[in-house]
Structures are given as C-alpha cells and as structure tokens.
Design a protein around this motif. Sequence first.
Motif, mmCIF file in Angstrom:
data_model
loop_
_atom_site.group_PDB
_atom_site.id
_atom_site.type_symbol
_atom_site.label_atom_id
_atom_site.label_comp_id
_atom_site.label_asym_id
_atom_site.label_seq_id
_atom_site.Cartn_x
_atom_site.Cartn_y
_atom_site.Cartn_z
ATOM 1 N N ASP A 104 -11.924 -18.306 12.695
ATOM 2 C CA ASP A 104 -11.764 -17.502 13.863
ATOM 3 C C ASP A 104 -11.949 -18.086 15.250
ATOM 4 N N PRO A 105 -11.365 -17.823 16.185
ATOM 5 C CA PRO A 105 -11.670 -18.702 17.548
ATOM 6 C C PRO A 105 -13.044 -18.585 17.947
ATOM 7 N N GLY A 106 -13.705 -19.718 18.379
ATOM 8 C CA GLY A 106 -15.135 -19.650 18.962
ATOM 9 C C GLY A 106 -16.035 -19.639 17.730
ATOM 10 N N LEU A 107 -15.602 -19.666 16.338
ATOM 11 C CA LEU A 107 -16.382 -19.595 15.193
ATOM 12 C C LEU A 107 -16.423 -20.756 14.093
ATOM 13 N N GLY A 108 -15.258 -21.444 14.478
ATOM 14 C CA GLY A 108 -14.773 -22.511 13.744
ATOM 15 C C GLY A 108 -14.641 -22.128 12.094
ATOM 16 N N LEU A 109 -14.724 -22.720 11.323
ATOM 17 C CA LEU A 109 -14.367 -22.657 9.786
ATOM 18 C C LEU A 109 -15.617 -22.134 9.169
ATOM 19 N N ARG A 110 -15.627 -20.859 8.540
ATOM 20 C CA ARG A 110 -16.583 -20.297 7.648
ATOM 21 C C ARG A 110 -16.206 -20.113 6.233
ATOM 22 N N LEU A 111 -17.424 -20.720 5.408
ATOM 23 C CA LEU A 111 -17.045 -20.608 3.859
ATOM 24 C C LEU A 111 -17.396 -19.334 3.422
ATOM 25 N N ILE A 112 -16.416 -18.845 2.568
ATOM 26 C CA ILE A 112 -16.400 -17.277 2.224
ATOM 27 C C ILE A 112 -17.111 -17.348 0.576
ATOM 28 N N TYR A 113 -16.233 -18.246 -0.189
ATOM 29 C CA TYR A 113 -16.562 -18.522 -1.413
ATOM 30 C C TYR A 113 -16.028 -19.868 -1.852
ATOM 31 N N PHE A 114 -16.687 -20.428 -2.914
ATOM 32 C CA PHE A 114 -16.208 -21.488 -3.645
ATOM 33 C C PHE A 114 -16.023 -21.493 -5.258
ATOM 34 N N SER A 115 -15.620 -22.444 -5.739
ATOM 35 C CA SER A 115 -15.591 -22.383 -7.192
ATOM 36 C C SER A 115 -15.482 -23.922 -7.761
ATOM 37 N N TYR A 116 -16.334 -24.257 -8.611
ATOM 38 C CA TYR A 116 -16.475 -25.481 -8.919
ATOM 39 C C TYR A 116 -15.886 -25.781 -10.289
ATOM 40 N N ASP A 117 -15.550 -24.640 -10.894
ATOM 41 C CA ASP A 117 -15.005 -24.905 -12.252
ATOM 42 C C ASP A 117 -14.240 -23.442 -12.689
ATOM 43 N N VAL A 118 -13.513 -23.343 -13.592
ATOM 44 C CA VAL A 118 -12.799 -22.104 -13.803
ATOM 45 C C VAL A 118 -13.829 -21.138 -14.265
ATOM 46 N N LYS A 119 -13.289 -19.931 -13.598
ATOM 47 C CA LYS A 119 -14.513 -18.690 -13.960
ATOM 48 C C LYS A 119 -15.603 -18.764 -13.312
ATOM 49 N N ILE B 131 -9.622 -11.964 -2.893
ATOM 50 C CA ILE B 131 -9.353 -10.640 -2.742
ATOM 51 C C ILE B 131 -10.182 -10.007 -1.756
ATOM 52 N N LEU B 132 -9.602 -9.082 -1.212
ATOM 53 C CA LEU B 132 -10.136 -8.117 -0.202
ATOM 54 C C LEU B 132 -9.926 -6.740 -0.779
ATOM 55 N N GLU B 133 -11.121 -6.092 -1.102
ATOM 56 C CA GLU B 133 -10.735 -4.869 -1.946
ATOM 57 C C GLU B 133 -10.343 -3.753 -1.023
ATOM 58 N N SER B 134 -11.009 -3.741 0.019
ATOM 59 C CA SER B 134 -10.460 -2.859 1.196
ATOM 60 C C SER B 134 -10.348 -3.262 2.519
ATOM 61 N N ALA B 135 -9.339 -3.682 2.810
ATOM 62 C CA ALA B 135 -9.176 -4.489 4.041
ATOM 63 C C ALA B 135 -9.700 -3.845 5.305
ATOM 64 N N SER B 136 -10.453 -4.451 6.192
ATOM 65 C CA SER B 136 -10.740 -3.703 7.567
ATOM 66 C C SER B 136 -10.269 -4.831 8.809
ATOM 67 N N THR B 137 -10.245 -4.099 9.905
ATOM 68 C CA THR B 137 -9.862 -4.752 10.898
ATOM 69 C C THR B 137 -10.577 -6.078 11.169
ATOM 70 N N ASN B 138 -11.970 -6.064 10.955
ATOM 71 C CA ASN B 138 -12.615 -7.297 11.227
ATOM 72 C C ASN B 138 -12.235 -8.543 10.294
ATOM 73 N N GLN B 139 -11.505 -8.218 9.414
ATOM 74 C CA GLN B 139 -10.870 -9.320 8.379
ATOM 75 C C GLN B 139 -9.702 -9.858 8.783
ATOM 76 N N THR B 140 -9.136 -9.519 9.923
ATOM 77 C CA THR B 140 -8.117 -10.141 10.744
ATOM 78 C C THR B 140 -8.428 -11.451 10.830
ATOM 79 N N SER B 141 -7.809 -12.579 10.305
ATOM 80 C CA SER B 141 -8.329 -13.814 10.392
ATOM 81 C C SER B 141 -7.102 -14.885 9.915
ATOM 82 N N MET B 142 -7.289 -16.029 10.156
ATOM 83 C CA MET B 142 -6.780 -17.124 9.544
ATOM 84 C C MET B 142 -7.619 -17.461 8.273
ATOM 85 N N TYR B 143 -6.836 -17.462 7.099
ATOM 86 C CA TYR B 143 -7.638 -17.829 5.944
ATOM 87 C C TYR B 143 -7.003 -19.154 5.162
ATOM 88 N N LEU B 144 -8.137 -19.984 4.983
ATOM 89 C CA LEU B 144 -7.779 -21.396 4.543
ATOM 90 C C LEU B 144 -8.195 -21.648 3.241
#
Lengths: 111, 115
Positions: A38-53, A77-90
């Motif tokens: 997001d502009p002015g916020l840089g890249l922020r980590l949502i989730y990561f995975s180090y192996d299957v499951k 997955i966004l279970e119920s999208a909200s306007t504050n989830q408008t963003s670039m996802y990487l």
Amino acid sequence: DVKVTQSSRYLVKRTGEKVFLECVQDMDHENMFWYRQDPGLGLRLIYFSYDVKMKEKGDIPEGYSVSREKKERFSLILESASTNQTSMYLCASSPGGNELFFGEGSRLTVL
Amino acid sequence: DQQVKQNSPSLSVQEGRISILNCDYTNSMFDYFLWYKKYPAEGPTFLISISSIKDKNEDGRFTVFLNKSAKHLSLHIVPSQPGDSAVYFCAAPGGSGAGSYQLTFGKGTKLSVIP
C-alpha cells in the motif's frame, strides 16, 4: 529463471464477497509468502508457509486465510472482502535463503 | 514498530548524476540487507544485497554501503538513468511474525530520474 505466477492481475469485487488469489511457483521452493503493498506503507507480510499444509501468520493476518495443499501452490483467501482490503497483493517464494522471488502482483479493488 | 525505515518517500535526480537512497534499521540482530526495485504494476525484483561482515558491495552501477555502528545503509546509483525510475525497497531478514523466514521491508523510496 524462477517463475512465480499469480492467477489474476486485476480483480474487482464487492464488499462481502469471498475472494481467492492463487499463486504458483515452478522452482520447488519450500517457502511461500503473501504480502500486500500500500502507498506509504511498503510491503507487509500477511501469511507465509514453509511446507505443504503449514502456515504461519505474518504481521497483518486479520481478515485473511491461506491454503497450501501442494508445494507449488499458495492461495490467499479473503472470506468476506472489505473496502480496506483494496490493495496490491504480492506472492513470493524462496528456497530458504534470504532472497525472495516475487510474482507480478494482483491488484484487488473492493467496492 | 518500524524496524526498517526509509525516511524519504521520494527522490528526484537528473540523468547522469548520482542517486543516493537511504535506509535505517533499529534491530541490531539484522545481519543481511537487500534492496529491491519495483516498477508500477510489477512485482519487486532483487537488486543487490550486503552482508554485515562487509561495509560495501558493488554491482555495476549499483553500490550498497553499510554502516553498522549507525545502523544505516545506502544505495548509490551512478550514473542514474531514466530506466532506474522506480520504487526502491530496503529489506532485512527477520521480523515480528515469521522470524528469519520473513523479509521486513521499509516503506520504499520512489526515485524519479529526469532526462
């Protein structure tokens, strides 16, 4: 060359809709990540995975979930999208070193 | 708490001159740093890195300097070219959530190289 492919470059969704963002990497990397930019916020980590499951929360997991059923694929997955989830996802993958390889990004707009 | 800080949101430089992008960090455990470059509507791409055992790393027109005592690093681009116009992110492995798996990024500096 490492290739990280994100299924959708641009999406427009309505508030309350369920949203799936797919990511596939072709280099047999162990680790995969979802960031948002997001502009002015840089890249922020949502989730990561180090192996299957396996999944771990990043800095901003609220409102998101992930799935990693196969090594090459990591879904956000966004279970119920909200306007504050408008963003670039990487999406990114890594063999375990310090360098991340990013996909081209998915621009999500939630109306 | 922001562990990697890029205090200049933007920078404009004339073509052919030097661009200097700065980054400060607060976590003394960070021992490796990376710079990523991002064009609009594309994912970030790795540019250059430096280990804490070094104070300088050079790759063509790009040089990164590390001052551990000041917890400061800088990226120098000489000479700057219009194609260098992009957002530059400083990053370090480690962070609050994912530990060493995670890259913690600064907020980025948008570089504009004016022809």
